[in-house]
Design a protein around this motif. Sequence first.
Motif, PDB file in Angstrom:
ATOM      1  N   ILE A  14      68.588  17.778  76.038  1.00  0.00           N
ATOM      2  CA  ILE A  14      69.086  18.687  75.005  1.00  0.00           C
ATOM      3  C   ILE A  14      68.552  18.271  73.631  1.00  0.00           C
ATOM      4  O   ILE A  14      68.042  19.098  72.862  1.00  0.00           O
ATOM      5  CB  ILE A  14      70.627  18.721  75.006  1.00  0.00           C
ATOM      6  N   ILE A  15      68.670  16.981  73.316  1.00  0.00           N
ATOM      7  CA  ILE A  15      68.173  16.484  72.034  1.00  0.00           C
ATOM      8  C   ILE A  15      66.659  16.642  71.942  1.00  0.00           C
ATOM      9  O   ILE A  15      66.118  17.122  70.930  1.00  0.00           O
ATOM     10  CB  ILE A  15      68.568  15.002  71.833  1.00  0.00           C
ATOM     11  N   ALA A  16      65.945  16.246  72.999  1.00  0.00           N
ATOM     12  CA  ALA A  16      64.485  16.286  72.984  1.00  0.00           C
ATOM     13  C   ALA A  16      63.976  17.711  72.837  1.00  0.00           C
ATOM     14  O   ALA A  16      63.048  17.979  72.057  1.00  0.00           O
ATOM     15  CB  ALA A  16      63.938  15.660  74.266  1.00  0.00           C
ATOM     16  N   CYS A  17      64.564  18.640  73.571  1.00  0.00           N
ATOM     17  CA  CYS A  17      64.128  20.029  73.490  1.00  0.00           C
ATOM     18  C   CYS A  17      64.425  20.599  72.104  1.00  0.00           C
ATOM     19  O   CYS A  17      63.605  21.340  71.533  1.00  0.00           O
ATOM     20  CB  CYS A  17      64.818  20.860  74.579  1.00  0.00           C
ATOM     21  N   SER A  18      65.570  20.258  71.544  1.00  0.00           N
ATOM     22  CA  SER A  18      65.929  20.747  70.206  1.00  0.00           C
ATOM     23  C   SER A  18      64.944  20.237  69.154  1.00  0.00           C
ATOM     24  O   SER A  18      64.489  20.994  68.291  1.00  0.00           O
ATOM     25  CB  SER A  18      67.350  20.309  69.854  1.00  0.00           C
ATOM     26  N   VAL A  19      64.609  18.934  69.218  1.00  0.00           N
ATOM     27  CA  VAL A  19      63.656  18.363  68.261  1.00  0.00           C
ATOM     28  C   VAL A  19      62.283  19.016  68.431  1.00  0.00           C
ATOM     29  O   VAL A  19      61.590  19.313  67.438  1.00  0.00           O
ATOM     30  CB  VAL A  19      63.563  16.834  68.443  1.00  0.00           C
ATOM     31  N   SER A  20      61.886  19.262  69.678  1.00  0.00           N
ATOM     32  CA  SER A  20      60.593  19.910  69.929  1.00  0.00           C
ATOM     33  C   SER A  20      60.544  21.308  69.339  1.00  0.00           C
ATOM     34  O   SER A  20      59.530  21.720  68.758  1.00  0.00           O
ATOM     35  CB  SER A  20      60.327  19.964  71.442  1.00  0.00           C
ATOM     36  N   SER A  55      52.348  20.547  58.524  1.00  0.00           N
ATOM     37  CA  SER A  55      51.886  20.790  59.892  1.00  0.00           C
ATOM     38  C   SER A  55      51.844  19.489  60.678  1.00  0.00           C
ATOM     39  O   SER A  55      52.206  19.441  61.858  1.00  0.00           O
ATOM     40  CB  SER A  55      50.504  21.451  59.877  1.00  0.00           C
ATOM     41  N   MET A  56      51.402  18.420  60.028  1.00  0.00           N
ATOM     42  CA  MET A  56      51.400  17.112  60.686  1.00  0.00           C
ATOM     43  C   MET A  56      52.817  16.649  60.998  1.00  0.00           C
ATOM     44  O   MET A  56      53.064  16.078  62.066  1.00  0.00           O
ATOM     45  CB  MET A  56      50.685  16.085  59.803  1.00  0.00           C
ATOM     46  N   LEU A  57      53.746  16.910  60.078  1.00  0.00           N
ATOM     47  CA  LEU A  57      55.141  16.565  60.336  1.00  0.00           C
ATOM     48  C   LEU A  57      55.664  17.315  61.559  1.00  0.00           C
ATOM     49  O   LEU A  57      56.361  16.752  62.403  1.00  0.00           O
ATOM     50  CB  LEU A  57      55.998  16.878  59.116  1.00  0.00           C
ATOM     51  N   GLY A  58      55.311  18.608  61.657  1.00  0.00           N
ATOM     52  CA  GLY A  58      55.716  19.391  62.821  1.00  0.00           C
ATOM     53  C   GLY A  58      55.160  18.823  64.107  1.00  0.00           C
ATOM     54  O   GLY A  58      55.878  18.684  65.110  1.00  0.00           O
ATOM     55  N   ARG A  59      53.880  18.438  64.095  1.00  0.00           N
ATOM     56  CA  ARG A  59      53.280  17.841  65.291  1.00  0.00           C
ATOM     57  C   ARG A  59      53.928  16.501  65.627  1.00  0.00           C
ATOM     58  O   ARG A  59      54.103  16.162  66.791  1.00  0.00           O
ATOM     59  CB  ARG A  59      51.767  17.640  65.073  1.00  0.00           C
ATOM     60  N   LEU A  60      54.283  15.728  64.593  1.00  0.00           N
ATOM     61  CA  LEU A  60      54.963  14.455  64.811  1.00  0.00           C
ATOM     62  C   LEU A  60      56.300  14.661  65.506  1.00  0.00           C
ATOM     63  O   LEU A  60      56.645  13.953  66.465  1.00  0.00           O
ATOM     64  CB  LEU A  60      55.164  13.748  63.477  1.00  0.00           C
ATOM     65  N   LEU A  61      57.069  15.668  65.043  1.00  0.00           N
ATOM     66  CA  LEU A  61      58.360  15.964  65.666  1.00  0.00           C
ATOM     67  C   LEU A  61      58.183  16.451  67.102  1.00  0.00           C
ATOM     68  O   LEU A  61      58.967  16.112  67.988  1.00  0.00           O
ATOM     69  CB  LEU A  61      59.113  17.006  64.841  1.00  0.00           C
ATOM     70  N   TRP A  89      43.046  14.661  63.264  1.00  0.00           N
ATOM     71  CA  TRP A  89      44.281  13.957  62.924  1.00  0.00           C
ATOM     72  C   TRP A  89      45.496  14.858  63.109  1.00  0.00           C
ATOM     73  O   TRP A  89      46.561  14.389  63.535  1.00  0.00           O
ATOM     74  CB  TRP A  89      44.229  13.454  61.483  1.00  0.00           C
ATOM     75  N   LEU A  90      45.345  16.135  62.792  1.00  0.00           N
ATOM     76  CA  LEU A  90      46.456  17.076  62.986  1.00  0.00           C
ATOM     77  C   LEU A  90      46.859  17.125  64.462  1.00  0.00           C
ATOM     78  O   LEU A  90      48.052  17.071  64.796  1.00  0.00           O
ATOM     79  CB  LEU A  90      46.047  18.465  62.488  1.00  0.00           C
ATOM     80  N   ALA A  91      45.871  17.215  65.337  1.00  0.00           N
ATOM     81  CA  ALA A  91      46.166  17.231  66.773  1.00  0.00           C
ATOM     82  C   ALA A  91      46.710  15.879  67.227  1.00  0.00           C
ATOM     83  O   ALA A  91      47.617  15.804  68.065  1.00  0.00           O
ATOM     84  CB  ALA A  91      44.900  17.588  67.552  1.00  0.00           C
ATOM     85  N   ALA A  92      46.178  14.786  66.648  1.00  0.00           N
ATOM     86  CA  ALA A  92      46.563  13.444  67.079  1.00  0.00           C
ATOM     87  C   ALA A  92      47.967  13.057  66.636  1.00  0.00           C
ATOM     88  O   ALA A  92      48.553  12.130  67.219  1.00  0.00           O
ATOM     89  CB  ALA A  92      45.565  12.420  66.551  1.00  0.00           C
ATOM     90  N   MET A  93      48.529  13.738  65.628  1.00  0.00           N
ATOM     91  CA  MET A  93      49.880  13.396  65.179  1.00  0.00           C
ATOM     92  C   MET A  93      50.897  13.564  66.296  1.00  0.00           C
ATOM     93  O   MET A  93      51.954  12.928  66.287  1.00  0.00           O
ATOM     94  CB  MET A  93      50.270  14.249  63.973  1.00  0.00           C
ATOM     95  N   TYR A  94      50.591  14.410  67.256  1.00  0.00           N
ATOM     96  CA  TYR A  94      51.447  14.529  68.444  1.00  0.00           C
ATOM     97  C   TYR A  94      51.608  13.165  69.113  1.00  0.00           C
ATOM     98  O   TYR A  94      52.717  12.757  69.470  1.00  0.00           O
ATOM     99  CB  TYR A  94      50.824  15.535  69.405  1.00  0.00           C
ATOM    100  N   TYR A  95      50.495  12.450  69.276  1.00  0.00           N
ATOM    101  CA  TYR A  95      50.534  11.155  69.975  1.00  0.00           C
ATOM    102  C   TYR A  95      51.126  10.060  69.100  1.00  0.00           C
ATOM    103  O   TYR A  95      51.641   9.068  69.629  1.00  0.00           O
ATOM    104  CB  TYR A  95      49.128  10.783  70.429  1.00  0.00           C
ATOM    105  N   VAL A  96      51.046  10.219  67.771  1.00  0.00           N
ATOM    106  CA  VAL A  96      51.678   9.251  66.882  1.00  0.00           C
ATOM    107  C   VAL A  96      53.189   9.247  67.102  1.00  0.00           C
ATOM    108  O   VAL A  96      53.845   8.202  67.052  1.00  0.00           O
ATOM    109  CB  VAL A  96      51.343   9.563  65.409  1.00  0.00           C
ATOM    110  N   GLY A  97      53.753  10.427  67.362  1.00  0.00           N
ATOM    111  CA  GLY A  97      55.169  10.499  67.695  1.00  0.00           C
ATOM    112  C   GLY A  97      55.454  10.208  69.157  1.00  0.00           C
ATOM    113  O   GLY A  97      56.489   9.622  69.493  1.00  0.00           O
ATOM    114  N   TYR A  98      54.524  10.581  70.022  1.00  0.00           N
ATOM    115  CA  TYR A  98      54.736  10.497  71.474  1.00  0.00           C
ATOM    116  C   TYR A  98      54.595   9.074  72.017  1.00  0.00           C
ATOM    117  O   TYR A  98      55.457   8.579  72.741  1.00  0.00           O
ATOM    118  CB  TYR A  98      53.732  11.428  72.159  1.00  0.00           C
ATOM    119  N   ALA A  99      53.490   8.412  71.658  1.00  0.00           N
ATOM    120  CA  ALA A  99      53.164   7.133  72.300  1.00  0.00           C
ATOM    121  C   ALA A  99      54.189   6.036  72.027  1.00  0.00           C
ATOM    122  O   ALA A  99      54.635   5.370  72.973  1.00  0.00           O
ATOM    123  CB  ALA A  99      51.760   6.695  71.888  1.00  0.00           C
TER     124      ALA A  99
END
Length: 349
Positions: A87-93, A109-115, A57-67
């Motif tokens: 600029i905005i996208a890189c800053s958020v990343s 950590s999940m919040l970080g992956r979501l962002l 789930w920690l790894a998958a949180m990336y896709y929760v924000g991405y998809a």
Amino acid sequence: MLNERIGSGFSWRPWRIYAVGILFYCFAYLLRVYPGIFGHAIKAHLQIESNEVLFGWLAAMYYVGYAPMQIPVGVCVDKLGPRFSLIIACSVSIVGAFVFAVSDSVALSMLGRLLIGFGTAFSYVTALKLASMWLPKRYFATATGAVTALGMTAAALSYNIPIQDVDAHLYSLVMLLPEAIGLVVLLLIVLIVRDRQADAEAGAEASAVSFAQLWSFLREIVSHKQVWLIGMIGCFLYIPSSVFLDVYAKRYLMKVHGLGASQAGLAIFLMFFGWIISSIASGSVSDMLRNRKVLLILAGLLSCLFSLVLVLVPHLSVFSVYLVLFLLGASCGPHPLCFAMSKENFPAH
């Protein structure tokens, strides 16, 4: 000092802008695969060594924000322009990567992956937008393949970072490494990327649509069976990367096929390498043949075959694992053609 233009009508500026778009995509890929590279250290730091589901789930949180962002991101890029969007996208990343790096809790950590997922959702679309805006149209399919290929090069090189076994003292330093890379990428975006050529040719990309128009267009798109077929093909060809390579490949190869850590890293590199070569070659070949369908049929058949060999054939030698993974990567490589096919099935707007 090199001139901006070499020969008649050639300019380096469009290629520099396009290259920075690719660079952000490479940075996004690095952030995406980080849990797969340093999974053991991350689980130890968060004290979840025995909880594979939670790590998944920690790894998958990336896709929760991405998809989910893949639907509105195109309109956002059209409205804001690729430069401001990057600029905005890189800053958020960068912020997401920082939260992930310094956090001691699974929730943060999940919040970080979501962002990270939210920010990097802009990476591929903006790279393609810059390609369609600045490069000659005849290079578009080749450009999509090059974006994917170079992103996977970044991922392949990341899996072969010499620092794989990270102790508690080195953890913070390794986790903060993407911050430095991200800041360099952000600086290049600010200095180099521009939204539109001053002498843009007539008949350029259609003007930005509103969100109301977006939903109208989406209704039209989802009623088009070709889009569903193309989307399914792209999905299935991409899953070996997004699930297998990103998170589980190294441990799978070590536990199931008995490879050592360095051998597993080389095997993953070879699968990425096959994908890279195929992404570039398939785009160029399909442009020359003016046919995407035949290459995608071959990709589906061959990727199925080599996946079955990897999963079902017991006692593969190390060399055989290397060969099968390289061929599997090469078989999945034509998936960027799906983007070109989607673009060609609809009017520019």
